[in-house]
Design an enzyme around this catalytic site. Structure first.
Site, mmCIF file in Angstrom:
data_model
loop_
_atom_site.group_PDB
_atom_site.id
_atom_site.type_symbol
_atom_site.label_atom_id
_atom_site.label_comp_id
_atom_site.label_asym_id
_atom_site.label_seq_id
_atom_site.Cartn_x
_atom_site.Cartn_y
_atom_site.Cartn_z
ATOM 1 C CD GLU A 220 0.515 1.764 2.713
ATOM 2 O OE1 GLU A 220 -0.694 2.015 2.842
ATOM 3 O OE2 GLU A 220 1.126 1.000 3.489
ATOM 4 C CG HIS B 221 -4.407 -0.096 1.639
ATOM 5 N ND1 HIS B 221 -5.386 -0.879 2.213
ATOM 6 C CD2 HIS B 221 -3.254 -0.453 2.240
ATOM 7 C CE1 HIS B 221 -4.839 -1.675 3.115
ATOM 8 N NE2 HIS B 221 -3.537 -1.433 3.146
#
Length: 183
Positions: A134, A137
């Site tokens: 994450e 990202h």
């Protein structure tokens, strides 16, 4: 709010830090959690819903009823990592694509919660993998960028299908015609 698929340009954006935790950030976090659960994910980052700031939602158990396993992380950073392990990984922006990806086994992460409190979490294995995925990202890095040559080769048809669907959506007017993917 919806989750965008590769090669949507938002997935390659480097997100800016959140300057203040306002109503919009709180609403976005709640909507992101709902989307994550709807798609049976363990984590979701802001660029996956075309937001350009550093916000991540996670549920390490993947269970909507386990609110104690939820984390809303603002401006998260990995401050320490140790070891290496290779394990199966997927992404909500790459539906159906899974590959073994090499990541740090243990990470220490710092982030702010929705109350603005600075938190630190030390975790290993799946939780460490989720954090790394994450946070990547937020920097425009995708799990396909972490694949070795064999994984890339075996994923080429899935990636081609996603690229074709993106082009089809542009042609049907679901995306702006001038929107170019960032591969």
């Amino acid at each position: 709010m919806k989750i965008v698929n590769y090669p949507h340009p938002a997935l390659r954006a480097k997100c800016k830090p959140v300057a203040s935790i306002d109503k919009d950030v709180r609403i976005a976090a709640g909507e992101m959690l709902e989307l994550m659960y709807k798609r049976e994910g363990l984590g979701l980052a802001a660029p996956q819903v075309t937001l350009d700031y550093q916000l991540i939602v996670v549920n390490f158990e993947g269970e909507p009823d386990r609110k104690d396993a939820e984390v809303v992380a603002i401006n998260p950073v990995i401050i320490e990592s140790k070891g290496v392990e290779k394990d199966r990984e997927g992404c909500l922006s790459f539906p159906g694509l899974y590959q073994d990806i090499r990541r740090a086994k243990t990470v220490k992460v710092q982030y702010y919660d929705l109350d603005g409190a600075l938190k630190t979490m030390l975790c290993s294995d799946l939780a460490a993998r989720i954090w790394q995925h994450e946070i990547d990202h937020l920097n425009g890095v995708l799990f396909i960028d972490k694949m070795g040559p064999l994984q890339r080769f075996s994923s080429r048809n899935d990636i081609h299908t996603l690229m074709t669907e993106f082009d089809d959506d542009r042609k049907r007017g679901l995306l702006p015609a001038d929107m170019e993917p960032k591969l």
